[in-house]
Write an enzyme that holds these catalytic residues in place. Sequence first.
Site, PDB file in Angstrom:
ATOM      1  N   HIS A   1     -23.484  31.207  -8.732  1.00  0.00           N
ATOM      2  CA  HIS A   1     -22.324  32.183  -8.027  1.00  0.00           C
ATOM      3  C   HIS A   1     -22.971  33.184  -9.010  1.00  0.00           C
ATOM      4  O   HIS A   1     -21.439  33.128 -10.606  1.00  0.00           O
ATOM      5  CB  HIS A   1     -21.497  31.631  -7.826  1.00  0.00           C
ATOM      6  CG  HIS A   1     -19.876  32.710  -7.121  1.00  0.00           C
ATOM      7  ND1 HIS A   1     -21.259  33.245  -5.581  1.00  0.00           N
ATOM      8  CD2 HIS A   1     -19.533  33.578  -7.659  1.00  0.00           C
ATOM      9  CE1 HIS A   1     -19.715  33.888  -6.082  1.00  0.00           C
ATOM     10  NE2 HIS A   1     -19.467  34.246  -6.526  1.00  0.00           N
TER      11      HIS A   1
ATOM     12  N   ASP B   1     -21.696  36.799 -10.390  1.00  0.00           N
ATOM     13  CA  ASP B   1     -20.470  38.098 -10.149  1.00  0.00           C
ATOM     14  C   ASP B   1     -21.858  38.892 -10.049  1.00  0.00           C
ATOM     15  O   ASP B   1     -22.118  39.246 -11.677  1.00  0.00           O
ATOM     16  CB  ASP B   1     -19.392  38.488 -10.404  1.00  0.00           C
ATOM     17  CG  ASP B   1     -18.543  36.914  -9.552  1.00  0.00           C
ATOM     18  OD1 ASP B   1     -18.955  36.615  -8.240  1.00  0.00           O
ATOM     19  OD2 ASP B   1     -18.100  35.831 -10.276  1.00  0.00           O
TER      20      ASP B   1
ATOM     21  N   ASP C   1     -17.124  33.231  -1.455  1.00  0.00           N
ATOM     22  CA  ASP C   1     -16.515  34.201  -2.992  1.00  0.00           C
ATOM     23  C   ASP C   1     -15.151  34.676  -2.646  1.00  0.00           C
ATOM     24  O   ASP C   1     -15.169  35.574  -3.431  1.00  0.00           O
ATOM     25  CB  ASP C   1     -16.993  34.109  -4.169  1.00  0.00           C
ATOM     26  CG  ASP C   1     -15.532  34.634  -5.024  1.00  0.00           C
ATOM     27  OD1 ASP C   1     -14.534  33.488  -5.143  1.00  0.00           O
ATOM     28  OD2 ASP C   1     -16.024  35.124  -6.927  1.00  0.00           O
TER      29      ASP C   1
ATOM     30  N   HIS D   1     -17.989  41.530  -4.544  1.00  0.00           N
ATOM     31  CA  HIS D   1     -15.913  41.307  -4.772  1.00  0.00           C
ATOM     32  C   HIS D   1     -15.464  41.390  -5.040  1.00  0.00           C
ATOM     33  O   HIS D   1     -14.746  41.043  -5.704  1.00  0.00           O
ATOM     34  CB  HIS D   1     -16.153  40.171  -3.337  1.00  0.00           C
ATOM     35  CG  HIS D   1     -17.157  38.772  -4.279  1.00  0.00           C
ATOM     36  ND1 HIS D   1     -18.188  38.901  -4.419  1.00  0.00           N
ATOM     37  CD2 HIS D   1     -16.750  38.134  -5.848  1.00  0.00           C
ATOM     38  CE1 HIS D   1     -18.638  36.787  -5.051  1.00  0.00           C
ATOM     39  NE2 HIS D   1     -17.945  37.385  -5.816  1.00  0.00           N
TER      40      HIS D   1
HETATM   41 ZN   LIG Z   1     -17.254  35.797  -7.146  1.00  0.00          ZN
END
Ligand SMILES: [Zn+2]
Length: 1004
Positions: A262, A264, A374, A578
């Site tokens: 994951h 970001d 997420d 996000h």
């Molecule tokens: Zn995230």
Amino acid sequence: MHDDRALVENRLKRVLDERIRPAVYPASTPLDVAVWHAPGEPVPVAEGLTASPAPIAVGDAWGAPWGTSWFTVTGTVPAEWAGRTVEAILDLGFDENMPGFQCEGLVYRPDGGPVKGLNPRNQWVRIGAPVEGGEEVRLHIEAASNPVILDYHPFLPTKLGDRETAGSEPQYRLARMDLAVFDETVWQLVIDLEVLGELMAELPVDGARRWELLRAVERALDAIDLQDVNGTAAAARAELAGVLATPAAPSAHRISAVGHAHIDSAWLWPLRETVRKVARTASNMTALLEDEPEFVFAMSQAQQWAWIKEQRPEVWARVVKAVNDGRFVPAGGMWVESDTNMPGSEAMARQFVHGKRFFLEEFGVENEEAWLPDTFGFAAGLPQIIKAAGSKRLLTQKISWSQVNKFPHHTFLWEGIDGTRIFTHFPPVDTYNCSMKGGEIAHAARNFKDKGVARHSLAPTGWGDGGGGTTREMVAKAARMRDLEGSAAVVWETPAEFFARAEAEYPAPPVWVGELYLELHRATLTSQAKTKQGNRRSESLLREAELWAATAAVRTGFAYPHERLDRIWKTVLLHQFHDILPGSSIAWVHREAEKTYAAVAAELNEIIDDAQRALAGNAGSGELVFNAAPHARNGVPAGGAAMAPAPTRGGLRARDEGGYVLDDGLLRVEIDDRGLVVSACDLRAGRETVAPGQAANLLQIHPDFPNMWDAWDVDQFYRNTVTDLVDADEVTPGEEPGSVRVVRSFGRSRVTQVLTVEAGRLDIRTEVDWHETEKFLKLAFPLDVHADRYASESQYGHAFRATHTNTSWEAAKFEACNHKFVHLEEPGWGVALVTDSTYGHDVTRTVRASDRGTTTTLRVSLLRAPRFPDPETDQGLHRFRHALVPGATIGDAVREGWFLNLPERRVPGDAEVAPLVTVDDDAIVVTAVKLADDGSGDVVVRFHESRGGRARARISTGFTATGVAVTDLLERPLAGTAAPEPAGGSVAVSLRPFELVTLRFSRS
Ligand SMILES: [Zn+2]
């Protein structure tokens, strides 16, 4: 028999830590290391490889915050290692307790070919298996000294989050840089013991399996000669073979492991660093796929794929090969894993358009799942958007973070505002960084809420955010748990394979209706106001640019700026990631975002100006008013331009009790000598809006220091303390006619408001020079309305929430999201508050002792001042626009929301512009008019029913349409959907409540 569990378990831990793990590398020799520190931002690979490095020793400090250092390591494989497996161990100074969020490296061969990433738990580079001895080793490492922002003492304010304030102190100390012999048998023994030891700890003490494992582990430990682990590891493994071969129970939970990282797209690092994080992780994963035939890796966010393609072609080539082999799998179908609360209707749709299109164009792959592990809660318009994009499934893990209520399902149908249902899975492993620990696997099996009717769940497996993705250790552990008694059964699969299994076994899952509210991170609707305003303004300008460019293209042959709009859309979509739009990134990210949004606005205004000039013609001295809103305004049709007078503003007079009265014949507003709105009388209905004895336009300030996650969270106790800002420095007529100006000072801050009344609406312009710390600023409207629920605009419609707190589910929603409006009503009369840029709000109710009436207080959230991760969050000057619309129906709320966000533009010219598209029912809102993305010149129109009822309308085209098709969001005709019959230049449509429709008109 005596219970000796603790004795054996403690023995296992110590022998593993102190003897067996160290024996994985029984011999080593140091490499020679040299380094070149790039002077500023990262340099191209070729420049890093050819720079002149200076010697550096293990133990030396390196790496200013956000710097890039190119290490060169050289050495010779010792001759006596011939026949052995040899690896380089390259430890840049990692803290293994933190699998990500630190320095990172990407290893290159001298020819510039990427080898793999270096991460805290992934420090090895295979040199040869077996080696001949005498090989010359030369590797280059592009190392990023990203500082640790989220430390062991988290959420402390730090200046490290921006290169401009981070200083130059070295952040890391070079640790181990060796060539070493790798003993695979010992490594396999470590995995055997970890898997069995971790499984054992999860099994019931009164079950036989636990004791079988204990005795087997004990026999293995007995078989090891602690002075010769390497010589006896095989014997120890033999003692474990039996218990590892016992198959799983037929009823065992089934886990589809999906290799994952994951990442970001920006967070505690800037956007440019994400490009490198993705390249490092992708290099690791393509390498692991070559070594591990059963492993499957899934990567989401088309933007991250595009970055590799554009900026790291050498990594891209490996990714493409692995995709074509079906093992490096595009996940989801969005441009980024965006927030889903705040993006507007069209932006949410375009996340899917651009995400899905990238994977279709590059690989011919169409994903059917939305992959948002997420994201901080899910707006109830999303199911319809997912479906309209040609997808049908959703995966997220985040709702397990909710503070109060435990979600009742892991696999279910999620029903949105229009009734669309999406097959949804919440991985019960409760993490998107699964590492194949026995505890995680057992938790997933135990936690799974749908036992008895379903048995499959998904586990996203691997370290994200610079952790490097899945490790070979995770793959080895999964292999042992494939069919192991006492454990859930683990198999590597793609998300699509998992969903196919899950759907097949669970044909009638339970249904959850309405938003998937995350009971956490509620302050992300407010933090970093300028980022949020940049998003809203960009969305509005994109609508205008598409509309006017399409109109000008059809009418005048104006060159529709396909490529510019495509690029700008992708920029805006990226910033809805996000941690960017929610305001939870470091200062660097938000500082850059503000500049990017300014550039986006400038370019879009240029497109709009060019298109409007082309439409307005050169002749005449008149002034045309362009109306980009979806409803006619002041005599100007929606999506058209006409000569129109300036709207008339209400008059101003002094108020007998002090203060002023604003009145336009529709609305009379009384502002007292404190600058507060003590009355707002809807003159048509003869009805007061403000609750008796209360004052609206009331600024309220709260202390706001959450228990953790400062930029993300506001905790409920913030409401226990409040200061009403009732003291005014000045309450005077404003410079503009018919306006009242109010100035207040508080703390180190100052607010100036200008209030006007126009078209039955109270307009409030608020300018805040904000210099508070850990405070929350709200603007309150206590309304004389009795309502159990209220509506907030969301994507392609609105969602209802309770005004009360009967249950813990309602109480937990103490801060919620709106787009352009919030609306409350009693039968026959309602009131709306519309906003040009704020998203957070709360609604509460009290019953008055005086008249037993209900006061429903709506408060919009203006500003916060958290100090982590950006210690200067929101400091400085901010401007907001809000309007109170007494007497508003839901339709009025929709219309006024658009009007506020799409102000009319006045352009010299006298060639009135007829709209490209006209709809004869105001309940239908057109959200996009554009030319088709394929360059065909077709006109694409997207619209939806906006009030929650039925709508029948005629859609008329202001051009000669030669055909019409109903399409999905990607502008592809929908199979099995009959196109409406054109008749006399229009088509008839009939829409369900909140139904979204895209029509594509071809022209000759
Ligand atoms: Zn995230």
